[in-house]
Enzyme design. Structure first.
Site, PDB file in Angstrom:
ATOM      1  N   ASP A  43     -32.507  15.238  12.217  1.00 24.81           N
ATOM      2  CA  ASP A  43     -32.568  15.527  13.650  1.00 24.81           C
ATOM      3  C   ASP A  43     -33.898  16.159  14.052  1.00 24.81           C
ATOM      4  OD1 ASP A  43     -30.162  14.457  14.354  1.00 24.81           O
ATOM      5  OD2 ASP A  43     -29.046  16.333  14.305  1.00 24.81           O
ATOM      6  N   SER A  46     -36.982  20.857  10.890  1.00 23.60           N
ATOM      7  CA  SER A  46     -38.211  21.366  10.280  1.00 23.60           C
ATOM      8  C   SER A  46     -39.432  21.021  11.125  1.00 23.60           C
ATOM      9  CB  SER A  46     -38.366  20.801   8.861  1.00 23.60           C
ATOM     10  OG  SER A  46     -37.288  21.193   8.036  1.00 23.60           O
ATOM     11  N   ASP A 176     -39.093  11.085  22.924  1.00 22.62           N
ATOM     12  CA  ASP A 176     -40.183  10.099  22.987  1.00 22.62           C
ATOM     13  C   ASP A 176     -39.738   8.748  22.428  1.00 22.62           C
ATOM     14  OD1 ASP A 176     -40.025  11.694  20.603  1.00 22.62           O
ATOM     15  OD2 ASP A 176     -41.863  10.738  19.883  1.00 22.62           O
ATOM     16  N   GLY A 479       2.232  26.308 -28.134  1.00 23.85           N
ATOM     17  CA  GLY A 479       2.380  25.989 -29.551  1.00 23.85           C
ATOM     18  C   GLY A 479       1.678  26.966 -30.469  1.00 23.85           C
ATOM     19  N   SER A 480       1.044  27.998 -29.899  1.00 27.81           N
ATOM     20  CA  SER A 480       0.333  28.962 -30.750  1.00 27.81           C
ATOM     21  C   SER A 480       1.287  29.904 -31.461  1.00 27.81           C
ATOM     22  CB  SER A 480      -0.652  29.780 -29.909  1.00 27.81           C
ATOM     23  OG  SER A 480       0.039  30.517 -28.909  1.00 27.81           O
ATOM     24  N   LYS A 482       3.267  32.302 -29.511  1.00 29.10           N
ATOM     25  CA  LYS A 482       3.390  33.522 -28.703  1.00 29.10           C
ATOM     26  C   LYS A 482       4.838  33.998 -28.616  1.00 29.10           C
ATOM     27  CE  LYS A 482       1.833  31.590 -25.013  1.00 29.10           C
ATOM     28  NZ  LYS A 482       1.709  30.254 -25.627  1.00 29.10           N
ATOM     29  N   SER A 550      -1.044  32.087 -19.720  1.00 32.66           N
ATOM     30  CA  SER A 550      -1.960  32.824 -18.825  1.00 32.66           C
ATOM     31  C   SER A 550      -3.405  32.417 -19.107  1.00 32.66           C
ATOM     32  CB  SER A 550      -1.774  34.331 -18.970  1.00 32.66           C
ATOM     33  OG  SER A 550      -1.786  34.769 -20.298  1.00 32.66           O
TER      34      SER A 550
END
Length: 641
Positions: A43, A46, A176, A479-480, A482, A550
């Site tokens: 547009d 700058s 212009d 599967g850990s 816990k 988590s």
């Protein structure tokens, strides 16, 4: 250039070369206007700023020579000067002919000084536009006369209005290229006015311009005899500043620093956010509510008889009252509000989507708190202004959502005070600014819900059970092991006469969290709820064991922050993915690999390993029984304290 140079030769202010001190003194007493240029890609933002710098004689000989050379080499105007190159400083910007980052430029005229921010037009850099707009008093919204109102025109207009910019210039550029056609200009203005009225922009000034040719920038153009309004620079020189409007409001000074250079002086420093103040004025410290009077208004150049909005000062008080960074010194008869829950508008600025329920750092004025965002009430479609249903906010999305802070903060609605109504959200782990927002109002429930004093304290509950309350937070991949290890630990503690309770991830999802799925946002809410339950159980004096994947550090930290010091112990059940997947007791990994189970941790959803857990147990080298024994032994020996 010298004074004898021909009139048609570009000349900078001669006073700069003759007497720099006089030049600086001349500018010191001028008012300062901050404004932005914004709009869609190409547009001419700058180019317009380059033209403003050129027409205000702010380009020196060496800069002009470099500009002419660069224009021929990388410019977009053939052999003519490409004014955009004065602003587009990044190599990537010059190569592509676009603006990526916010570019700030200073220039001045005989009547006023200016700082202008050239903001990007591309949608992906919308967050940069918000940064530039946050301190601006005026927005110049450019529209290409050939294209009319576009999506980014609407987006930037909405954001400018959202951040409190009330002075809007609609600059219809490149006239212009449309032969200075008045009907074309009038049609664009009518189209924009229809949209502006929808978003609350009540008034704006429309100017037909050509940034490249200079029409109606510094002087009236013969090409638009049908336009009888001011030039752009004329308007910029006379528009009311934001500080002028703030001076008519009630006095507020957010305390940034307690100034204590010696035992005989104690002052409170900051920038006045609203109103004015004089020695002797009655003030109130918020949120404490303590009152006093202003004794002195101290500055580097000496004491003042009065200070107004926009000035940075140090205030001393007539009484020894408690006041620290983050507090607000306000007019005694009209203090700001204090609350901890709000309705807000949020502009999301991060590549990662917003996670409702996650704790973010929040900065508002000089205050820093922790805040969690609820799922959005709706997201705004800037093209139609429709309110769309949304579970989260993606990059550049704008939505309305409720926010809760971990402690009450001093605030005002953004419409009344930008300093006390605007905030940013920061990711607590990356320190990246992820959102900017504005406060609408406090939620009534924040004033109606109070803590009830209880006769039996949490210490009393713990003493009755002869144990120290604790949260043993087991985290690890599916599967850990816990749940197995947590079960064994509780069994051992129960046999020893300890009062415990085990919260298991699968069990909780059958009841309390049955409404939650496995998206990132749902996982965050899952852990938040568990944290609240665990905190209540520690209040009852229990040793609480939790077995949850988590996956996010932020939520584990959230739960840690809920607990009293030393009561939270993170136990990392450390198992490599291939080992956990090989066990796959429930067949979940196989389903995830087959695409039948979405958002599965370790496959298509991340797991963030603990960085400094209180204990890590390796289930490859240890049996579940050995791991449980090690945990109980450390707990009883006080190893988690």
């Amino acid at each position: 250039m010298t004074d004898t140079a021909p009139e048609n030769v570009y000349q900078t202010d001669a006073l700069i070369a003759e007497d720099i001190d006089a030049y600086l003194d001349q500018h010191q007493h001028k008012t300062m206007l901050r404004f932005i240029t914004c709009g869609s890609v190409d547009d001419g933002k700058s180019t317009l700023i380059g033209r403003l710098l050129y027409d205000s004689k702010m380009i020196f000989e060496d800069q002009l020579a470099a500009l002419e050379a660069d224009s021929k080499k990388v410019g977009t105007q053939g052999q003519e000067i490409d004014f955009a190159l004065l602003v587009d400083g990044l190599a990537a910007e010059r190569e592509q002919g676009i603006t990526i980052d916010v570019a700030y430029r200073f220039f001045s005229t005989e009547k006023r000084k200016f700082i202008v921010a050239d903001t990007p037009g591309h949608e992906q850099y919308t967050r940069n536009m918000v940064t530039g707009a946050s301190t601006a008093d005026l927005a110049v919204i450019l529209i290409d006369g050939r294209k009319g109102v576009l999506t980014q025109t609407r987006r930037h207009s909405f954001l400018a209005n959202l951040v409190g910019i009330r002075n809007i210039v609609l600059a219809v550029n490149k006239m212009d290229l449309v032969d200075y056609d008045q009907p074309k200009f009038d049609a664009i203005v009518a189209d924009y006015r229809a949209f502006a009225s929808q978003i609350g922009i009540e008034d704006f000034l429309a100017i037909p311009i050509s940034g490249l040719a200079g029409d109606n920038i510094a002087s009236k153009s013969d090409n638009t005899p049908w336009y009888d309004g001011p030039t752009l620079i004329e308007y910029l020189e006379t528009v009311e500043l934001g500080t002028d409007a703030r001076q008519g409001k009630d006095f507020r000074l957010p305390v940034q620093w307690v100034n204590r250079p010696n035992l005989d002086f104690r002052g409170f420093s900051g920038q006045i956010a609203g109103g004015s103040v004089k020695p002797g004025d009655a003030v109130r410290i918020v949120p404490s509510g303590k009152t006093s009077r202003i004794a002195r208004i101290v500055t580097f150049d000496g004491d003042l008889d009065e200070a107004v909005a926009g000035q940075s000062v140090t205030l001393t008080l007539a009484d020894e009252v408690d006041c620290s960074r983050g507090d607000v010194i306000a007019a005694a008869g009209a203090p700001p509000e204090v609350a901890d829950q709000f309705e807000t508008t949020i502009v999301w600025m991060d590549e990662e989507p917003m996670l409702p329920g996650r704790n973010y750092a929040m900065k508002i004025g000089t205050q820093s708190v922790q805040a969690s965002v609820q799922p959005p009430k709706y997201q705004v479609d800037v093209n139609t202004m429709d309110q769309l249903a949304a579970k989260t906010l993606e990059l550049n999305a704008i939505g309305v959502a409720e926010i809760a802070t971990d402690k009450p903060i001093v605030f005002e609605s953004y419409d009344d005070n930008r300093d006390l109504g605007g905030f940013i959200l920061i990711d607590r782990f990356t320190n990246a600014t992820v959102a900017a927002g504005t406060i609408h109002f406090a939620l009534r429930r924040s004033q109606n819900v109070h803590w009830q004093a209880l006769e039996v304290s949490r210490e009393g509950h713990a003493a009755l059970k002869h144990q120290q309350p604790r949260v043993l937070w087991f985290t690890g991949l599916s599967g850990s092991g816990k749940s197995t290890i947590a079960n064994l630990v509780e069994k051992k503690l129960h046999a020893m006469g300890r009062h415990t309770f085990l919260l298991d991830g699968d069990n909780i999802r059958h009841g309390l969290n049955r409404d939650l799925g496995f998206t990132d946002a749902d996982r965050v809410e899952n852990i938040r709820r568990i944290g609240e339950v665990a905190r209540l159980m520690t209040d009852a004096g229990l040793i609480v064991l939790t077995a949850f994947i988590s996956p996010f550090r932020a939520e584990r930290q959230l739960v840690r922050d809920m607990m009293a010091d030393g009561e939270f112990a993170e136990i990392y059940v450390q198992t490599p993915l291939d080992v956990a997947e090989a066990r796959d007791v429930k067949g979940l990994y196989a389903k995830a690999r087959a695409g039948e189970l979405k958002n599965f941790t370790g496959i298509d959803s991340p797991y963030e390993e603990p960085e400094t857990p209180e204990l890590a147990v390796d289930t490859v080298d240890m049996t579940a029984e050995q791991a449980a024994e090690a945990i109980v032994e450390k707990l009883l020996a006080g190893g988690f304290d």
